[in-house]
Design a protein around this motif. Sequence first.
Motif, PDB file in Angstrom:
ATOM      1  N   GLU A 114       1.113  -0.857   0.241  1.00 35.42           N
ATOM      2  CA  GLU A 114       0.003  -0.062  -0.040  1.00 35.42           C
ATOM      3  C   GLU A 114       0.955   1.054   0.356  1.00 35.42           C
ATOM      4  OE1 GLU A 114      -3.470   2.557  -0.044  1.00 35.42           O
ATOM      5  OE2 GLU A 114      -3.160   0.660  -0.155  1.00 35.42           O
ATOM      6  N   SER A 115       0.202   2.333  -0.519  1.00 31.44           N
ATOM      7  CA  SER A 115       1.007   3.445  -1.139  1.00 31.44           C
ATOM      8  C   SER A 115       0.517   3.811   0.286  1.00 31.44           C
ATOM      9  CB  SER A 115       0.870   4.300  -2.246  1.00 31.44           C
ATOM     10  OG  SER A 115       0.795   4.061  -3.273  1.00 31.44           O
ATOM     11  N   TYR A 116       1.765   5.500   0.720  1.00 34.89           N
ATOM     12  CA  TYR A 116       1.453   6.039   1.889  1.00 34.89           C
ATOM     13  C   TYR A 116       1.698   7.370   1.680  1.00 34.89           C
ATOM     14  CZ  TYR A 116       5.541   4.815   4.188  1.00 34.89           C
ATOM     15  OH  TYR A 116       6.764   4.049   4.698  1.00 34.89           O
ATOM     16  N   TRP A 117       1.635   8.587   2.450  1.00 37.66           N
ATOM     17  CA  TRP A 117       2.454  10.128   2.344  1.00 37.66           C
ATOM     18  C   TRP A 117       3.864  10.253   3.465  1.00 37.66           C
ATOM     19  CZ3 TRP A 117       2.448  11.701  -1.467  1.00 37.66           C
ATOM     20  CH2 TRP A 117       1.543  11.405  -2.384  1.00 37.66           C
ATOM     21  N   ASP A 118       4.571   9.840   3.563  1.00 35.17           N
ATOM     22  CA  ASP A 118       6.053  10.087   3.706  1.00 35.17           C
ATOM     23  C   ASP A 118       6.130  12.176   4.983  1.00 35.17           C
ATOM     24  OD1 ASP A 118       7.890   9.125   5.748  1.00 35.17           O
ATOM     25  OD2 ASP A 118       9.119   8.977   3.839  1.00 35.17           O
TER      26      ASP A 118
ATOM     27  N   GLU B  62      -2.893  16.486  -4.344  1.00 31.01           N
ATOM     28  CA  GLU B  62      -3.600  16.845  -6.336  1.00 31.01           C
ATOM     29  C   GLU B  62      -3.672  15.803  -7.132  1.00 31.01           C
ATOM     30  OE1 GLU B  62      -2.818  20.506  -7.520  1.00 31.01           O
ATOM     31  OE2 GLU B  62      -3.810  21.996  -5.466  1.00 31.01           O
ATOM     32  N   PHE B  63      -2.091  14.616  -7.186  1.00 35.09           N
ATOM     33  CA  PHE B  63      -2.022  13.916  -8.196  1.00 35.09           C
ATOM     34  C   PHE B  63      -2.589  12.700  -7.685  1.00 35.09           C
ATOM     35  CE2 PHE B  63       1.347  10.961  -9.496  1.00 35.09           C
ATOM     36  CZ  PHE B  63       1.089  11.291 -11.022  1.00 35.09           C
ATOM     37  N   PHE B  64      -2.221  12.398  -6.429  1.00 41.37           N
ATOM     38  CA  PHE B  64      -2.577  11.346  -6.066  1.00 41.37           C
ATOM     39  C   PHE B  64      -4.070  11.042  -5.073  1.00 41.37           C
ATOM     40  CE2 PHE B  64       1.778  10.562  -6.266  1.00 41.37           C
ATOM     41  CZ  PHE B  64       1.572   8.723  -6.458  1.00 41.37           C
ATOM     42  N   GLY B  65      -4.981  12.156  -5.076  1.00 43.79           N
ATOM     43  CA  GLY B  65      -6.070  12.383  -4.495  1.00 43.79           C
ATOM     44  C   GLY B  65      -6.264  12.452  -3.112  1.00 43.79           C
ATOM     45  N   ASP B  66      -7.496  12.601  -2.447  1.00 43.21           N
ATOM     46  CA  ASP B  66      -7.448  12.595  -0.766  1.00 43.21           C
ATOM     47  C   ASP B  66      -7.441  11.556   0.023  1.00 43.21           C
ATOM     48  OD1 ASP B  66      -7.730  15.565  -1.622  1.00 43.21           O
ATOM     49  OD2 ASP B  66     -10.204  15.328  -1.560  1.00 43.21           O
TER      50      ASP B  66
ATOM     51  N   TRP C 182       7.188  12.446 -11.326  1.00 45.12           N
ATOM     52  CA  TRP C 182       7.602  12.335 -10.555  1.00 45.12           C
ATOM     53  C   TRP C 182       8.498  13.336  -9.584  1.00 45.12           C
ATOM     54  CZ3 TRP C 182      12.899   9.264 -11.819  1.00 45.12           C
ATOM     55  CH2 TRP C 182      13.596   9.201 -10.375  1.00 45.12           C
ATOM     56  N   LEU C 183       9.761  13.758 -10.315  1.00 41.94           N
ATOM     57  CA  LEU C 183      10.422  14.432  -9.633  1.00 41.94           C
ATOM     58  C   LEU C 183      10.072  16.232  -9.189  1.00 41.94           C
ATOM     59  CD1 LEU C 183      13.468  13.570 -12.443  1.00 41.94           C
ATOM     60  CD2 LEU C 183      13.079  12.783  -9.452  1.00 41.94           C
ATOM     61  N   HIS C 184       8.876  16.146  -9.767  1.00 46.82           N
ATOM     62  CA  HIS C 184       8.379  17.078  -9.082  1.00 46.82           C
ATOM     63  C   HIS C 184       7.366  17.571  -8.457  1.00 46.82           C
ATOM     64  CE1 HIS C 184      11.401  19.502 -11.759  1.00 46.82           C
ATOM     65  NE2 HIS C 184      11.361  18.862 -12.979  1.00 46.82           N
ATOM     66  N   GLU C 185       6.267  16.025  -7.723  1.00 42.47           N
ATOM     67  CA  GLU C 185       5.236  16.549  -7.973  1.00 42.47           C
ATOM     68  C   GLU C 185       5.049  15.458  -6.680  1.00 42.47           C
ATOM     69  OE1 GLU C 185       1.685  15.983 -10.014  1.00 42.47           O
ATOM     70  OE2 GLU C 185       3.105  17.591 -11.370  1.00 42.47           O
ATOM     71  N   TYR C 186       5.906  13.699  -6.229  1.00 35.57           N
ATOM     72  CA  TYR C 186       5.960  13.166  -5.576  1.00 35.57           C
ATOM     73  C   TYR C 186       6.823  12.544  -5.316  1.00 35.57           C
ATOM     74  CZ  TYR C 186       5.029   9.396  -8.780  1.00 35.57           C
ATOM     75  OH  TYR C 186       6.263   8.642  -9.565  1.00 35.57           O
TER      76      TYR C 186
END
Length: 246
Positions: free
Chosen positions: A142-146, A155-159, A227-231
Amino acid sequence: MDRQEIGRIAHRDHPVAAPLSDASVHRLLERQLRRCPDGRLLDLGCGEAAWPVRALAMHPGLRAVGVDSNPAALEDGRRSAERAGVTHRIALHHCDVREFTTPEPFDAVLSVGAAYAFDGLLPTLKAARPLLAPGGTLLLGESYWDGRPPDHAREFFGDDLTDLPGVLAAIAAAGWWPIAGHTSTREELDAYEWSWTGSLTDWALDQPPGPDRDQALDAAARHRDQWLHEYRDGFGFVTLLLRPEG
């Protein structure tokens, strides 16, 4: 070229379709399958069947089933199984993972990086539970915010994406217990993104001029830029071995 075909090509040079190294994949499978080396494994959203083919090569008594909606990826999986000499122990099904049912539950279920196919983490957990035999385990990626991601990354990945404590809290609330896990390192995360964009670019440069070549090069460039600029600075990935309550 549709999105599935682009993704299939982009993942062709990476061990699995997730930010995990060869060593991490091997270690996670060893941990999951030590309870059932001669049992039955199910991969929901198997893609090219990299996980089950590897698992079968590790355990000669294991049998496996893979489910995916991408027929081209499944054909790649069949070829991989043939090269590994495990075709007689694997069945690959072309269908929506949300519609898969079985009369005989599985000792081990995997769903790594495929929550999108179920419309989220909680639906993935709900779908996996009835497919598990008593004492069985689910390997979930699973993905998550680090840390705190920038607003444009949200905005790119949603809420729906939360942080790592939020992922574990949601899993616990759904009635599952983590018994092992692996947090992807920066090296693994970066290697995955370089492989994704590089494999797609490499494939495109071998094609004659035309729409497919242009589309693939554009998709690789846009993905690399995002990838480089947004997440890159706020994205994480965790792979958890889970057991349900009861």
